[in-house]
Scaffold this motif. Structure first.
Motif, PDB file in Angstrom:
ATOM      1  N   GLY A 102       0.799  -1.218   0.000  1.00  0.00           N
ATOM      2  CA  GLY A 102       0.000   0.000   0.000  1.00  0.00           C
ATOM      3  C   GLY A 102       0.831   1.266   0.000  1.00  0.00           C
ATOM      4  N   ALA A 103       1.880   1.307   0.817  1.00  0.00           N
ATOM      5  CA  ALA A 103       2.720   2.502   0.898  1.00  0.00           C
ATOM      6  C   ALA A 103       3.465   2.724  -0.416  1.00  0.00           C
ATOM      7  N   ALA A 104       3.970   1.646  -1.012  1.00  0.00           N
ATOM      8  CA  ALA A 104       4.689   1.775  -2.291  1.00  0.00           C
ATOM      9  C   ALA A 104       3.747   2.277  -3.377  1.00  0.00           C
ATOM     10  N   LEU A 105       2.533   1.766  -3.376  1.00  0.00           N
ATOM     11  CA  LEU A 105       1.552   2.182  -4.385  1.00  0.00           C
ATOM     12  C   LEU A 105       1.217   3.663  -4.253  1.00  0.00           C
ATOM     13  N   LEU A 106       1.033   4.142  -3.032  1.00  0.00           N
ATOM     14  CA  LEU A 106       0.684   5.546  -2.821  1.00  0.00           C
ATOM     15  C   LEU A 106       1.800   6.495  -3.231  1.00  0.00           C
ATOM     16  N   GLY A 107       3.050   6.088  -3.033  1.00  0.00           N
ATOM     17  CA  GLY A 107       4.171   6.970  -3.355  1.00  0.00           C
ATOM     18  C   GLY A 107       4.702   6.847  -4.769  1.00  0.00           C
ATOM     19  N   ALA A 108       4.258   5.852  -5.489  1.00  0.00           N
ATOM     20  CA  ALA A 108       4.811   5.589  -6.819  1.00  0.00           C
ATOM     21  C   ALA A 108       4.246   6.535  -7.868  1.00  0.00           C
ATOM     22  N   ARG A 109       5.134   6.982  -8.722  1.00  0.00           N
ATOM     23  CA  ARG A 109       4.698   7.737  -9.902  1.00  0.00           C
ATOM     24  C   ARG A 109       4.673   6.828 -11.117  1.00  0.00           C
TER      25      ARG A 109
ATOM     26  N   GLY B 175      14.022   6.736  -5.125  1.00  0.00           N
ATOM     27  CA  GLY B 175      13.396   6.854  -3.820  1.00  0.00           C
ATOM     28  C   GLY B 175      11.899   6.627  -3.745  1.00  0.00           C
ATOM     29  N   GLY B 176      11.418   5.546  -4.306  1.00  0.00           N
ATOM     30  CA  GLY B 176      10.014   5.207  -4.181  1.00  0.00           C
ATOM     31  C   GLY B 176       9.107   5.742  -5.275  1.00  0.00           C
ATOM     32  N   GLU B 177       9.624   6.624  -6.129  1.00  0.00           N
ATOM     33  CA  GLU B 177       8.790   7.113  -7.233  1.00  0.00           C
ATOM     34  C   GLU B 177       8.638   6.057  -8.324  1.00  0.00           C
ATOM     35  N   LEU B 178       9.637   5.205  -8.460  1.00  0.00           N
ATOM     36  CA  LEU B 178       9.589   4.091  -9.411  1.00  0.00           C
ATOM     37  C   LEU B 178       9.513   2.797  -8.621  1.00  0.00           C
ATOM     38  N   VAL B 179       8.601   1.925  -9.023  1.00  0.00           N
ATOM     39  CA  VAL B 179       8.457   0.632  -8.364  1.00  0.00           C
ATOM     40  C   VAL B 179       8.529  -0.449  -9.430  1.00  0.00           C
ATOM     41  N   PHE B 180       9.421  -1.408  -9.215  1.00  0.00           N
ATOM     42  CA  PHE B 180       9.571  -2.542 -10.126  1.00  0.00           C
ATOM     43  C   PHE B 180       8.750  -3.692  -9.568  1.00  0.00           C
ATOM     44  N   LEU B 181       7.744  -4.124 -10.304  1.00  0.00           N
ATOM     45  CA  LEU B 181       6.841  -5.176  -9.873  1.00  0.00           C
ATOM     46  C   LEU B 181       7.428  -6.540 -10.227  1.00  0.00           C
ATOM     47  N   GLU B 182       7.554  -7.377  -9.232  1.00  0.00           N
ATOM     48  CA  GLU B 182       8.053  -8.740  -9.438  1.00  0.00           C
ATOM     49  C   GLU B 182       7.057  -9.722  -8.832  1.00  0.00           C
ATOM     50  N   GLY B 183       7.194 -10.970  -9.178  1.00  0.00           N
ATOM     51  CA  GLY B 183       6.384 -12.010  -8.571  1.00  0.00           C
ATOM     52  C   GLY B 183       4.987 -12.134  -9.136  1.00  0.00           C
ATOM     53  N   TYR B 184       4.758 -11.565 -10.311  1.00  0.00           N
ATOM     54  CA  TYR B 184       3.447 -11.716 -10.935  1.00  0.00           C
ATOM     55  C   TYR B 184       3.320 -13.118 -11.512  1.00  0.00           C
TER      56      TYR B 184
END
Length: 124
Positions: free
Chosen positions: A6-13, A54-63
Motif C-alpha cells: 500500500g505505501a509503495a503504491l501511494l508513493g509511486a509515480r 526513492g520510491g517514485e519508481l516501483v519494479f513489480l516482481e512475482g506476478y
C-alpha cells in the motif's frame, strides 16, 4: 506481488514490470531477446531505477502468468489454442510478412507478459 504494498503504491509515480522473451533470438529483429535487457541497462545508466528514485519508481516482481481464460477475454479459443500449438509443434516459423515469428517459447512469453499487465492493472 513483490515490490508493491500500500505505501509503495501511494508513493509511486511509475510502476513497471518486465517480461523479456528470451527465446526470441532472431538477430537484427526488433522483437529480439536483447530488447528488454537493453532498456533496463539504459534506465540504469540514466539512474532511473527504483533504488535511485526513492520510491517514485516501483519494479513489480512475482506476478503470475495469465490463465488461458484470461487471454480468451480478448482472443478466441481457436486463436489461443492455435498459438500454443504452433509454439509447441511447428516453431520456429514466420507467421506473416512483417515478419512476425513464433518460437517454442512464444506462448509462454505471451502469457507471462499478459500476466504482468494484469498484475499492474490490478495493483492500481
Amino acid at each position: 506481488l513483490v515490490g508493491l504494498d500500500g505505501a509503495a503504491l501511494l508513493g509511486a509515480r511509475l510502476i513497471y514490470a518486465t517480461s523479456p522473451a528470451m527465446g526470441h533470438a532472431r538477430e537484427g529483429h526488433p522483437e529480439s531477446n536483447e530488447r528488454v535487457p537493453a532498456i533496463l541497462d539504459a534506465l540504469r545508466d540514466a539512474r532511473l531505477t527504483p533504488e535511485e528514485c526513492g520510491g517514485e519508481l516501483v519494479f513489480l516482481e512475482g506476478y503470475r502468468a495469465a490463465t488461458k481464460e484470461e487471454v480468451m477475454r480478448v482472443h478466441t479459443r481457436n486463436y489461443v489454442n492455435g498459438l500454443n500449438m504452433l509454439a509447441r509443434t511447428r516453431a520456429p516459423l514466420d507467421v506473416d510478412s512483417a515478419p512476425t515469428y513464433v518460437t517454442p517459447s512464444s506462448y509462454e512469453a505471451a502469457v507471462n507478459g499478459i500476466g504482468a499487465a494484469i498484475s499492474l492493472i490490478d495493483a492500481v
